[in-house]
Design a protein around this motif. Structure first.
Motif, PDB file in Angstrom:
ATOM      1  N   GLY A  61       0.947  -1.087   0.160  1.00 37.32           N
ATOM      2  CA  GLY A  61      -0.044  -0.278   0.778  1.00 37.32           C
ATOM      3  C   GLY A  61       0.786   1.300   0.052  1.00 37.32           C
ATOM      4  O   GLY A  61       0.113   2.360   0.276  1.00 37.32           O
ATOM      5  N   LEU A  62       2.268   1.678   0.068  1.00 39.98           N
ATOM      6  CA  LEU A  62       2.992   2.759  -0.132  1.00 39.98           C
ATOM      7  C   LEU A  62       3.688   2.458  -1.576  1.00 39.98           C
ATOM      8  O   LEU A  62       4.110   4.229  -1.748  1.00 39.98           O
ATOM      9  CB  LEU A  62       4.029   1.737   0.919  1.00 39.98           C
ATOM     10  N   ILE A  63       2.525   2.219  -2.647  1.00 41.16           N
ATOM     11  CA  ILE A  63       3.207   2.298  -4.286  1.00 41.16           C
ATOM     12  C   ILE A  63       3.145   3.623  -4.293  1.00 41.16           C
ATOM     13  O   ILE A  63       2.148   4.094  -5.011  1.00 41.16           O
ATOM     14  CB  ILE A  63       3.670   1.131  -4.864  1.00 41.16           C
ATOM     15  N   SER A  64       4.260   4.810  -5.176  1.00 41.08           N
ATOM     16  CA  SER A  64       3.553   5.428  -6.032  1.00 41.08           C
ATOM     17  C   SER A  64       4.518   5.103  -7.049  1.00 41.08           C
ATOM     18  O   SER A  64       3.497   6.158  -8.331  1.00 41.08           O
ATOM     19  CB  SER A  64       4.186   7.180  -5.216  1.00 41.08           C
ATOM     20  N   SER A  65       5.007   4.835  -7.229  1.00 39.72           N
ATOM     21  CA  SER A  65       5.051   4.579  -9.273  1.00 39.72           C
ATOM     22  C   SER A  65       6.090   3.084  -9.110  1.00 39.72           C
ATOM     23  O   SER A  65       6.925   2.501  -8.153  1.00 39.72           O
ATOM     24  CB  SER A  65       6.785   5.216  -9.218  1.00 39.72           C
ATOM     25  N   ILE A  66       6.050   2.421 -10.427  1.00 42.78           N
ATOM     26  CA  ILE A  66       6.787   1.222 -10.471  1.00 42.78           C
ATOM     27  C   ILE A  66       8.001   1.751 -11.792  1.00 42.78           C
ATOM     28  O   ILE A  66       7.413   2.302 -12.748  1.00 42.78           O
ATOM     29  CB  ILE A  66       5.992   0.102 -11.112  1.00 42.78           C
ATOM     30  N   TRP A  67       9.408   1.394 -12.035  1.00 45.80           N
ATOM     31  CA  TRP A  67      10.089   1.549 -12.290  1.00 45.80           C
ATOM     32  C   TRP A  67      10.512   0.437 -13.578  1.00 45.80           C
ATOM     33  O   TRP A  67      10.772  -0.453 -12.529  1.00 45.80           O
ATOM     34  CB  TRP A  67      11.297   2.202 -11.666  1.00 45.80           C
ATOM     35  N   LEU A  68      10.297   0.614 -14.604  1.00 44.21           N
ATOM     36  CA  LEU A  68      10.897  -0.870 -15.346  1.00 44.21           C
ATOM     37  C   LEU A  68      12.027  -0.782 -15.902  1.00 44.21           C
ATOM     38  O   LEU A  68      12.376   0.644 -16.397  1.00 44.21           O
ATOM     39  CB  LEU A  68       9.784  -0.492 -16.998  1.00 44.21           C
ATOM     40  N   GLN A  69      13.348  -1.600 -16.115  1.00 47.68           N
ATOM     41  CA  GLN A  69      14.340  -1.924 -16.563  1.00 47.68           C
ATOM     42  C   GLN A  69      13.912  -1.909 -17.866  1.00 47.68           C
ATOM     43  O   GLN A  69      13.057  -2.131 -18.483  1.00 47.68           O
ATOM     44  CB  GLN A  69      14.365  -3.696 -16.051  1.00 47.68           C
ATOM     45  N   PHE A  70      15.426  -1.729 -18.012  1.00 48.91           N
ATOM     46  CA  PHE A  70      15.298  -1.326 -19.627  1.00 48.91           C
ATOM     47  C   PHE A  70      14.955  -2.770 -20.775  1.00 48.91           C
ATOM     48  O   PHE A  70      15.864  -3.672 -20.072  1.00 48.91           O
ATOM     49  CB  PHE A  70      16.444  -0.701 -20.159  1.00 48.91           C
ATOM     50  N   GLY A  71      14.824  -2.962 -21.461  1.00 49.45           N
ATOM     51  CA  GLY A  71      14.450  -4.008 -22.755  1.00 49.45           C
ATOM     52  C   GLY A  71      13.416  -3.395 -24.232  1.00 49.45           C
ATOM     53  O   GLY A  71      13.403  -2.565 -24.088  1.00 49.45           O
ATOM     54  N   ILE A  72      13.938  -4.273 -24.887  1.00 53.04           N
ATOM     55  CA  ILE A  72      13.361  -3.372 -25.932  1.00 53.04           C
ATOM     56  C   ILE A  72      12.462  -5.259 -26.510  1.00 53.04           C
ATOM     57  O   ILE A  72      11.589  -4.974 -28.027  1.00 53.04           O
ATOM     58  CB  ILE A  72      14.671  -3.850 -27.215  1.00 53.04           C
ATOM     59  N   GLU A  73      11.996  -5.542 -25.796  1.00 59.39           N
ATOM     60  CA  GLU A  73      11.078  -6.740 -26.321  1.00 59.39           C
ATOM     61  C   GLU A  73       9.643  -6.510 -26.012  1.00 59.39           C
ATOM     62  O   GLU A  73       9.412  -6.676 -25.062  1.00 59.39           O
ATOM     63  CB  GLU A  73      11.560  -8.371 -25.804  1.00 59.39           C
ATOM     64  N   SER A  74       9.221  -6.353 -27.629  1.00 56.36           N
ATOM     65  CA  SER A  74       8.010  -5.477 -27.100  1.00 56.36           C
ATOM     66  C   SER A  74       6.594  -7.197 -26.306  1.00 56.36           C
ATOM     67  O   SER A  74       5.908  -5.807 -25.534  1.00 56.36           O
ATOM     68  CB  SER A  74       7.322  -5.460 -28.349  1.00 56.36           C
ATOM     69  N   GLU A  75       6.639  -7.661 -26.692  1.00 56.93           N
ATOM     70  CA  GLU A  75       5.743  -8.734 -26.444  1.00 56.93           C
ATOM     71  C   GLU A  75       5.765  -8.918 -24.654  1.00 56.93           C
ATOM     72  O   GLU A  75       4.530  -8.968 -24.134  1.00 56.93           O
ATOM     73  CB  GLU A  75       5.239 -10.333 -27.043  1.00 56.93           C
ATOM     74  N   LEU A  76       6.666  -8.485 -24.476  1.00 61.12           N
ATOM     75  CA  LEU A  76       6.634  -8.711 -22.766  1.00 61.12           C
ATOM     76  C   LEU A  76       6.792  -8.049 -21.875  1.00 61.12           C
ATOM     77  O   LEU A  76       6.343  -8.127 -20.727  1.00 61.12           O
ATOM     78  CB  LEU A  76       8.416  -9.596 -22.741  1.00 61.12           C
ATOM     79  N   LEU A  77       7.187  -7.101 -22.981  1.00 66.07           N
ATOM     80  CA  LEU A  77       6.980  -5.760 -22.581  1.00 66.07           C
ATOM     81  C   LEU A  77       5.346  -5.510 -21.753  1.00 66.07           C
ATOM     82  O   LEU A  77       4.202  -4.955 -21.366  1.00 66.07           O
ATOM     83  CB  LEU A  77       7.010  -4.094 -23.292  1.00 66.07           C
ATOM     84  N   ASP A  78       3.865  -5.607 -23.582  1.00 70.14           N
ATOM     85  CA  ASP A  78       2.548  -5.979 -22.949  1.00 70.14           C
ATOM     86  C   ASP A  78       2.109  -6.691 -21.304  1.00 70.14           C
ATOM     87  O   ASP A  78       1.379  -6.218 -20.912  1.00 70.14           O
ATOM     88  CB  ASP A  78       1.906  -6.781 -25.033  1.00 70.14           C
ATOM     89  N   LYS A  79       3.365  -8.385 -21.945  1.00 67.81           N
ATOM     90  CA  LYS A  79       2.825  -8.777 -20.962  1.00 67.81           C
ATOM     91  C   LYS A  79       2.821  -8.295 -19.402  1.00 67.81           C
ATOM     92  O   LYS A  79       2.189  -8.067 -17.918  1.00 67.81           O
ATOM     93  CB  LYS A  79       3.261  -9.989 -20.920  1.00 67.81           C
TER      94      LYS A  79
END
Length: 262
Positions: free
Chosen positions: A149-167
């Protein structure tokens, strides 16, 4: 913003002020931690009062062998940052993790501290590009973090696989809905490295833990630029805020960067 002294930071602050760069992150590294990290927050916020500053807090670099002392130092750092009008702090375990503390342990401690828990001011990291068992563990950890319940943001690691990003985004959205963050929206930031020849050569020589880039990306600067532009388009479609990790402290850096947002 990455620097090794306040003198170097002062030059960067003048650059940010000149070009009205109002969103800055401060990474936490072996050379940028503890006293220097605190002083840099104070320096920036005093000189750029309208800045949106997000400091990173690496539990690897900021902690010691005593768990209670490590947790107290984290608590004090967050309180110090909030007093300097910092809206959130990104907490990361670090690529090298301490055996006695990680982000989950930190969140379990912070949830009991009323003045911090009420602010919902904590950013967390998530890597949607992991595979197999690593991906399952990452998802379980993300759910535990969001459930705090503390979270204000989520920071994604760098990557280039579009399908995995969508999932990955679909999973994040399910977790946000499950733990009822409708009254406290969570921003999602996506890491971007501008693919200069120096960056590509450096990464090809020594890859970074948790980042997986194709040979096509690494072998062709032209193709890497196309893939990066497509990634930024994907971010826009998914309402992900780009987070530029490449150094931008000179006019030529800014010119090169703006080409990707035209």
């Amino acid at each position: 913003a990455s620097f090794k002294s306040i003198e170097k930071l002062s030059t960067m602050v003048k650059f940010y002020d000149k070009y009205q760069i109002n969103n800055i992150n401060i990474p936490c590294k072996s050379y940028l931690k503890k006293d220097l990290l605190n002083k840099s927050i104070e320096y920036i916020t005093n000189r750029l009062p309208n800045i949106s500053l997000i400091p990173h807090y690496s539990l690897f670099y900021q902690s010691n062998r005593n768990l209670n002392q490590s947790l107290d130092y984290l608590k004090d750092f967050i309180r110090f940052s909030l007093k300097k009008n910092v809206e959130q702090v990104l907490i990361i375990s670090g690529s090298k993790k301490k055996s006695n503390i990680d982000t989950l342990i930190a969140l379990q401690h912070l949830i009991r501290i009323k003045d911090i828990s009420e602010r919902k001011c904590i950013g967390i990291a998530y890597n949607p590009y992991l595979k197999r068992e690593e991906a399952n563990i990452e998802k379980l950890r993300l759910e535990e973090k969001i459930s705090s319940g503390l979270i204000s943001s989520i920071w994604l690691q760098f990557g280039i696989e579009s399908e995995l990003l969508d999932k990955g985004i679909m999973f994040i959205e399910r977790m946000i809905s499950k733990y009822k963050y409708s009254n406290n929206p969570i921003n999602i930031y996506g890491s971007v490295f501008i693919p200069s020849r120096k960056f590509l050569a450096s990464f090809k020589f020594r890859s970074w833990k948790g980042i997986y880039l194709s040979e096509e990306f690494l072998d062709s600067p032209e193709r890497a630029r196309d893939i990066t532009r497509n990634l930024l388009i994907k971010y826009r479609c998914l309402n992900i805020i780009p987070f530029i990790e490449s150094n931008v402290s000179k006019e030529k850096d800014l010119t090169y960067l703006t080409e990707y947002f035209e």
